[in-house]
Design a protein around this motif. Structure first.
Motif, PDB file in Angstrom:
ATOM      1  N   VAL A   1     -18.774  18.264 -63.030  1.00 37.02           N
ATOM      2  CA  VAL A   1     -17.991  17.622 -61.948  1.00 37.02           C
ATOM      3  C   VAL A   1     -17.245  16.389 -62.457  1.00 37.02           C
ATOM      4  CG1 VAL A   1     -19.453  18.528 -60.096  1.00 37.02           C
ATOM      5  CG2 VAL A   1     -19.994  16.306 -61.103  1.00 37.02           C
ATOM      6  N   THR A   2     -17.183  16.245 -63.787  1.00 37.53           N
ATOM      7  CA  THR A   2     -16.429  15.112 -64.356  1.00 37.53           C
ATOM      8  C   THR A   2     -15.495  15.654 -65.459  1.00 37.53           C
ATOM      9  OG1 THR A   2     -18.321  14.615 -65.820  1.00 37.53           O
ATOM     10  CG2 THR A   2     -18.152  13.341 -63.758  1.00 37.53           C
ATOM     11  N   CYS A   3     -15.905  15.540 -66.719  1.00 39.06           N
ATOM     12  CA  CYS A   3     -14.986  15.889 -67.812  1.00 39.06           C
ATOM     13  C   CYS A   3     -14.546  17.354 -67.765  1.00 39.06           C
ATOM     14  CB  CYS A   3     -15.597  15.540 -69.166  1.00 39.06           C
ATOM     15  SG  CYS A   3     -17.253  16.191 -69.450  1.00 39.06           S
ATOM     16  N   ASN A   4     -15.463  18.265 -67.469  1.00 41.43           N
ATOM     17  CA  ASN A   4     -15.072  19.682 -67.491  1.00 41.43           C
ATOM     18  C   ASN A   4     -14.266  20.063 -66.245  1.00 41.43           C
ATOM     19  OD1 ASN A   4     -16.279  19.907 -69.945  1.00 41.43           O
ATOM     20  ND2 ASN A   4     -18.132  20.918 -69.202  1.00 41.43           N
ATOM     21  N   ALA A   5     -14.519  19.385 -65.132  1.00 44.02           N
ATOM     22  CA  ALA A   5     -13.693  19.627 -63.943  1.00 44.02           C
ATOM     23  C   ALA A   5     -12.264  19.134 -64.205  1.00 44.02           C
ATOM     24  CB  ALA A   5     -14.299  18.916 -62.734  1.00 44.02           C
ATOM     25  N   ALA A   6     -12.145  18.006 -64.903  1.00 46.81           N
ATOM     26  CA  ALA A   6     -10.809  17.507 -65.267  1.00 46.81           C
ATOM     27  C   ALA A   6     -10.094  18.531 -66.148  1.00 46.81           C
ATOM     28  CB  ALA A   6     -10.937  16.163 -65.986  1.00 46.81           C
ATOM     29  N   LYS A   7     -10.837  19.108 -67.079  1.00 50.01           N
ATOM     30  CA  LYS A   7     -10.247  20.117 -67.984  1.00 50.01           C
ATOM     31  C   LYS A   7      -9.769  21.333 -67.184  1.00 50.01           C
ATOM     32  CE  LYS A   7     -11.337  22.369 -72.357  1.00 50.01           C
ATOM     33  NZ  LYS A   7     -11.681  23.795 -72.222  1.00 50.01           N
ATOM     34  N   ALA A   8     -10.550  21.727 -66.189  1.00 53.92           N
ATOM     35  CA  ALA A   8     -10.175  22.898 -65.376  1.00 53.92           C
ATOM     36  C   ALA A   8      -8.891  22.646 -64.590  1.00 53.92           C
ATOM     37  CB  ALA A   8     -11.310  23.251 -64.414  1.00 53.92           C
TER      38      ALA A   8
END
Ligand code: NIG
Ligand code: FE
Length: 417
Positions: free
Chosen positions: A361-368
């Motif tokens: 819900v932070t770095c990987n959500a930003a990537k998505a």
């Protein structure tokens, strides 16, 4: 200090300085939370200007900075809900009752309920009514630490109503201090007026809707529901091609109820993400890895539909595919507006570690969302979207559910909660 040293390394002017905090920076893919304990963090011009061990704090202009004592609490990046259908008319509590009496999600959809029933309610609702009904949902997410949200269209299914949904999604960002990223999901379901003519509807999506959405900048990404009860591979490919031609990013709802190969197709078109993916094959995972896509896992829909097929988390890990977590907030498969519940469910249902769930819900959500250079991490130069939590260790964010530990929220450097 010499003049030369001052010229190359001027004493910074900061607006806000947090002292006595612990940081879950979520850098390096969120490995072990990117933890820095006994830390400080400075904000300037809406960006993170400095962070590190408080003992290493450089000199700064003391006169114009607001210094805040974090009292040993934890700072994380503001949370990102990277997959929602937050704007819609009506609700589907009646279908919830039908499912409790034994009907499946697919059966209800095939009998003219499901997404199509929300389309009817959404078409009937005015923009003002849609805004009014979406606002409490966004408020709930915001109060749990969400500073960025993706909102999809897909319950209008004609140009005017898709434009209405996306316009309302944009207006939500004027009502609350949340960054809204909009996705066009015209290929979500077949509207009744195109019954038995799904290719005709896809033509409308590609030739008439996508050009207008792109031209009016109502969305920057296009999504497709690639599924037996959605659109097939050939139709999905036509939508991806049209999206690319208009300079829009793509993502897919794929492998949710069966394995059609939508994820491999999405990888071929350099999609940002493939979402749901309970039925994803090993070949699909390899394709995602090669295309550097993000896997968006949606534990709320898995839970609410009482799905039993788990997403292939272990293989995703093995192939180094970044995993994001989102609410999928929608009236049919996940009427859930709690990102904190998703953190818990990602661990309990999908066996993610708390560190992986928070990365989701932070770095990987930003990537998505294609935002990995500006959001989702506590790093110098990143947007100062930051949540302060009254917890003594980050795993508490996943462990306890129902008591909100958020004690402050900062968006673009401004304290908004
Ligand atoms: O993400 N899978 C398709 N779309 C939504 C469900 C929408 C609905 O049932 O209204 C989802 O699960
Ligand atoms: Fe969805």
């Amino acid at each position: 200090m010499t003049n030369t040293a001052q010229a190359t390394n001027p004493i910074p002017h900061w607006q806000t300085l947090w002292l006595n905090v612990n940081l879950a920076t979520m850098t390096n893919g969120g490995d072990n939370y990117g933890e820095i304990c006994d830390a400080a963090l400075a904000i300037s011009d809406g960006k993170i200007a400095w962070l590190g061990k408080q003992a290493d704090l450089p000199s700064y202009h003391k006169s114009d900075v607001e210094v805040i004592d974090g009292q040993g609490r934890w700072l994380t990046p503001g949370l990102i809900d990277c997959h929602t259908h937050l704007v819609y008319g009506g609700n589907r509590a009646n279908e919830f009752e039908m499912r409790l009496q034994g009907k499946s999600y697919q059966e209800i959809a095939e009998a003219g309920g499901g997404i199509v029933s929300t389309v009817k309610a959404t078409r009937e609702a005015s923009a003002a009514e849609l805004l009014k009904s979406a606002l409490p949902r966004l408020t709930a997410l915001h109060q749990q630490g969400v500073t960025t949200i993706e909102i999809k269209s897909g319950y209008g299914l004609d140009l005017d109503n898709e434009v209405k949904m996306l316009t309302v999604a944009g207006e939500l960002a004027e009502q609350l201090p949340v960054t809204v990223k909009r996705t066009f999901l015209g290929a979500h379901a077949l509207p009744v007026e195109y019954k038995d003519n799904s290719d005709g509807y896809i033509k409308l999506v590609c030739d008439e809707m996508i050009p207008v959405i792109a031209e009016q900048k109502l969305a920057d990404t296009v999504d497709v529901f690639c599924e037996n009860i959605g659109f097939d591979l050939a139709q999905t490919e036509r939508v991806f091609t049209a999206a690319k031609q208009h300079g829009l990013a793509i993502k897919a709802h794929a492998e949710q109820l069966s394995n059609l190969g939508g994820t491999e197709l999405a990888a071929k078109y350099q999609a940002l993400s493939s979402d749901h993916i309970e039925f994803l094959s090993a070949a699909g995972i390899k394709a995602m890895s090669a295309a550097n896509m993000t896997a968006v896992l949606l534990p709320g829909a898995f839970y609410f539909l009482r799905e039993t097929q788990l997403p292939p988390v272990e293989l995703l890990r093995k192939h180094g595919v970044a995993m994001a977590i989102a609410t999928d907030a929608n009236p049919g498969s996940s009427p859930i507006c709690s990102i904190q519940l998703m953190l818990n469910m990602a661990c309990t249902l999908f066996r993610l570690t708390p560190s992986e769930a928070l990365a989701g819900v932070t770095c990987n959500a930003a990537k998505a969302l294609g935002l990995s250079k500006t959001k989702g991490q506590l790093s110098v130069g990143f947007d100062a979207d930051i949540a302060l939590w009254n917890i003594s260790q980050p795993a508490e964010l996943c462990y306890q559910f129902g008591v909100n530990p958020l004690s402050a929220l900062i968006q673009n450097g401004q304290q908004v909660i």
